[in-house]
Design a protein around this motif. Sequence first.
Motif, PDB file in Angstrom:
ATOM      1  N   LEU A  15       0.836  -1.211   0.000  1.00 36.52           N
ATOM      2  CA  LEU A  15       0.000   0.000   0.000  1.00 36.52           C
ATOM      3  C   LEU A  15       0.867   1.256   0.000  1.00 36.52           C
ATOM      4  CD1 LEU A  15      -2.818  -0.943   2.553  1.00 36.52           C
ATOM      5  CD2 LEU A  15      -3.068  -0.598   0.079  1.00 36.52           C
ATOM      6  N   GLN A  18       2.392   2.004  -3.257  1.00 33.36           N
ATOM      7  CA  GLN A  18       1.386   2.519  -4.198  1.00 33.36           C
ATOM      8  C   GLN A  18       0.962   3.939  -3.820  1.00 33.36           C
ATOM      9  OE1 GLN A  18      -1.838  -0.296  -4.004  1.00 33.36           O
ATOM     10  NE2 GLN A  18      -0.550  -1.990  -4.640  1.00 33.36           N
ATOM     11  N   ASP A  20      -0.643   4.850  -1.235  1.00 26.97           N
ATOM     12  CA  ASP A  20      -2.015   4.778  -0.748  1.00 26.97           C
ATOM     13  C   ASP A  20      -2.131   5.538   0.581  1.00 26.97           C
ATOM     14  OD1 ASP A  20      -4.732   3.078  -0.937  1.00 26.97           O
ATOM     15  OD2 ASP A  20      -4.059   3.171   1.163  1.00 26.97           O
ATOM     16  N   GLU A  21      -3.030   6.529   0.620  1.00 25.40           N
ATOM     17  CA  GLU A  21      -3.166   7.355   1.816  1.00 25.40           C
ATOM     18  C   GLU A  21      -3.714   6.570   3.010  1.00 25.40           C
ATOM     19  OE1 GLU A  21      -4.853  11.277   1.428  1.00 25.40           O
ATOM     20  OE2 GLU A  21      -4.126  11.390  -0.636  1.00 25.40           O
ATOM     21  N   THR A  22      -4.554   5.587   2.772  1.00 27.35           N
ATOM     22  CA  THR A  22      -5.085   4.767   3.856  1.00 27.35           C
ATOM     23  C   THR A  22      -3.951   3.985   4.524  1.00 27.35           C
ATOM     24  OG1 THR A  22      -7.155   4.537   2.656  1.00 27.35           O
ATOM     25  CG2 THR A  22      -6.784   3.004   4.458  1.00 27.35           C
TER      26      THR A  22
END
Length: 180
Positions: A15, A18, A20-22
Amino acid sequence: MSTTLTYQEPELIALLKQQDETGFRYLYDNYSAALNGIILQIIPDQEQASDVLQEVFVNIWRRIDSYDSSKGRLFTWMLNIARNAAIDMTRSKAFQNSQKNRELDNDVHTKPDGSLSIQVDNIGLSKMIGQLKEEHRVLIDLAYLKGYTHEEIAGMLGIPLGTVKTRIRAALLQLRKTLT
């Protein structure tokens, strides 16, 4: 009913790579307190430590592609980024000047000899470090908890630089075995 997400390390790394902010939010929520504790051991001022912590997470975000899981765990990689950022801060001219200008009352974490009183128990390492040989324990304390360079340690202890590096590496390998 709210569901708390948990990620295994490989999922979290994927994540993060990538962007990914989460995943990054999860990383911050779950690791910021531990990293802040490491930074506070080197920089006892909470405000300055918070600034360093923010810088650390920006660096993690930007440099996640350089993380190599074959060289160690994600937390160890992040811990090194935090430790190095804190040490860099203490060596900066701005930090040196701020230390000269601070009031004595704010100096509650400093022992009479000028060294920081570090509470390794706060992060659960004292028991593991206590299992090391005395010669290794001293080096880990100086290098990783007090922020001295290998060259400075060699000079302080009067031992060759190569010996310092060899002993620190042996101590880290022993700690790694203890942690896994």
